[in-house]
Design an enzyme around this catalytic site. Structure first.
Site, short mmCIF file in Angstrom:
data_model
loop_
_atom_site.label_atom_id
_atom_site.label_comp_id
_atom_site.label_asym_id
_atom_site.label_seq_id
_atom_site.Cartn_x
_atom_site.Cartn_y
_atom_site.Cartn_z
CB SER A 171 -0.90 -0.04 1.14
OG SER A 171 -2.10 0.89 1.17
CG ASP A 187 -2.97 3.83 -1.49
OD1 ASP A 187 -3.68 3.89 -2.35
OD2 ASP A 187 -3.02 3.19 -0.42
CG ASP A 238 -3.08 -0.70 -2.14
OD1 ASP A 238 -2.87 0.38 -1.90
OD2 ASP A 238 -3.52 -1.57 -1.65
CG ASP A 256 -6.26 0.65 -0.54
OD1 ASP A 256 -5.11 1.70 -0.43
OD2 ASP A 256 -6.17 -0.21 0.38
#
Length: 451
Positions: free
Chosen positions: A102, A242, A244, A246
């Site tokens: 992340s 960000d 990833d 999400d």
């Protein structure tokens, strides 16, 4: 949280804590618990990753583990976490796996699983995988010969996901000038393609991943460059994702940060107006700003608070059949469309509100007055004792009386460190800092490391 699984899957420094050996075991044991033991001889598993240099190494090991249990693996390549969640559900796969840490630095990586319903694992499922990880050589099926299956590449899955996102809005973005920051991560190519396809005029930063620069002074945790670019290019607003994809943070036309609370308020207000907000409720965490709750109250929208962490937000949304929730940090969950926080989805929904209302982002965000916030971390011997400490309770009550309803206090143990976090929101910066320090001083005096 268990020995291996944290609040968002298994994470650690790649090749040191999260090794290829562990990735292999997670593939093998995770594939068994979540897919194979349902009776499927060759369960379908989707695997995606972000742009970290360690991703290919871990992906190879993970896929080997999955194939060793008999899984039919489809490799999605670089894609966002919510993209994996959506495709797992849409394609009828038994399991989805995302390799990402992340918003963490490049040295870290992680592995998180999604069930066939697109939701993250339950504690019980994680515990079952952990039990196998702790065994020396668990007796599990090992296909041989013709029972071993090939893996395949399904890189067009990303396009399928983007086409789905595009279908969730009824307008195009012609006439909107938007700066996009992909954090040099999963959305680096997805975001420009999606917004361009919706006819927005786009500028990009943080969309040139090289395997090493993910989240490096860019993305939702570092929106300063985005703010500069929005002002410099006279754009309508900017969106930062960000690593990833999400979570999302926005920037208005003046370069002011618009956080997850404000984004939830803007989208929730529009959903409420259109009678699309289930039970007139938005789910947030205890870290949401007091101004968020006051703004919702004025709109006739109810709120429900959970512990910090998007998994707790999702749990509460599922329990109450609510369709909007999220965190101040930018994890926004729109359950009508996806099962997890989705930065791209949230971004186009926000852009849609801006286009349909004809209002600027600063106008929309300005309807929610944010209370100044002060946060102090105090290192303590036993962080859980804070909830029963009489002296801490006493000073909190004193401060609450002084604030007279124009502020909020949150004192809680950190989820990951030996700290007590003291957060105060008040009418002014000075009040917030003064009250937070008063409480932190008592925590330090009564519970600090020297006690």
């Amino acid at each position: 949280m268990g020995k291996y699984f944290g609040t968002d899957g298994v994470r650690g420094v790649a090749n040191q804590e999260l090794t290829p050996e562990l990735a292999f075991k997670l593939g093998r044991y995770g594939g068994y618990v979540l897919a194979h033991n349902k009776g499927e001889k060759h369960p379908r598993v989707l695997v995606g990753r972000d742009t970290r240099v360690s991703g290919e190494m871990l992906e190879s090991a993970l896929i080997a583990g999955l194939i060793s249990i008999g899984a039919e693996v489809m490799r999605l390549g670089i894609i966002s976490t919510p993209g994996v969640a959506y495709l797992t559900r849409d394609m009828g796969a038994e399991l989805g796996v995302m390799i990402s840490a992340s918003h963490n630095p490049v040295a870290d990586n992680g592995i998180k699983f999604f069930g066939s319903d697109g939701f993250k694992l339950s504690d019980e499922q994680e515990n079952e995988i952990e039990a196998l990880l702790d065994q020396e050589n668990p007796e599990l099926p090992r296909p041989v010969g013709n029972d071993i299956v090939h893996y395949s590449d399904y890189f067009e899955g990303a396009q399928k996901y983007l086409s789905y996102l595009k279908s969730t809005v009824d307008v195009n973005f012609e006439g909107l000038k938007i700066v996009l920051d992909g954090a040099n991560g999963s959305t680096s190519s997805l975001a420009p393609f999606l917004f361009g396809d919706l006819e927005a005029d786009t500028e990009t930063i943080g969309c040139s991943p090289d395997g090493y620069n993910i989240n490096e002074k860019c993305g939702s945790t570092h929106p300063e460059k985005l703010a500069e670019k929005v002002v410099e290019t006279e754009s309508d607003f900017g969106l930062a994702f960000d690593g990833d994809g999400d979570r999302i943070i926005a920037v208005d036309e003046n370069g002011q940060i618009v956080d997850g609370d404000q984004i939830m308020f803007i989208i929730g207000q529009e959903m409420h107006k259109n009678q699309e907000l289930n039970n007139d409720m938005i789910v947030s965490t205890v870290m949401s700003n007091l101004g968020f709750y006051k703004a919702l109250e004025q709109e006739g929208i109810k709120s429900n608070k959970t512990k910090v962490g998007d998994r707790y937000v999702v749990e509460e949304m599922r329990r109450g059949n609510y369709n909007l929730g999220g965190e101040q940090s930018g994890h926004i969950v729109m359950m009508d469309y996806n099962t997890t926080g989705d930065g791209l989805l949230t971004g186009i929904q926000l852009a849609s509100v801006i286009k349909m209302t004809g209002k600027s982002l600063s106008e929309l965000a300005g309807q929610m007055k944010k209370y100044p916030q002060s946060l102090i971390n105090v290192r303590v011997t036993d962080k859980y004792r804070v909830e029963e400490n009489v002296d801490v309770k006493e000073v909190m009550t004193k401060v609450e009386v002084e604030m007279n309803g124009e502020g909020r206090i949150l004192v809680r143990p950190s989820g990951t460190e030996p700290l007590v976090r003291v957060m105060v929101e008040a009418a002014t910066d000075e009040d917030a800092e003064r009250y937070a320090q008063q409480i932190a001083d008592v925590v330090q005096d009564k519970m600090g490391l020297d006690k």
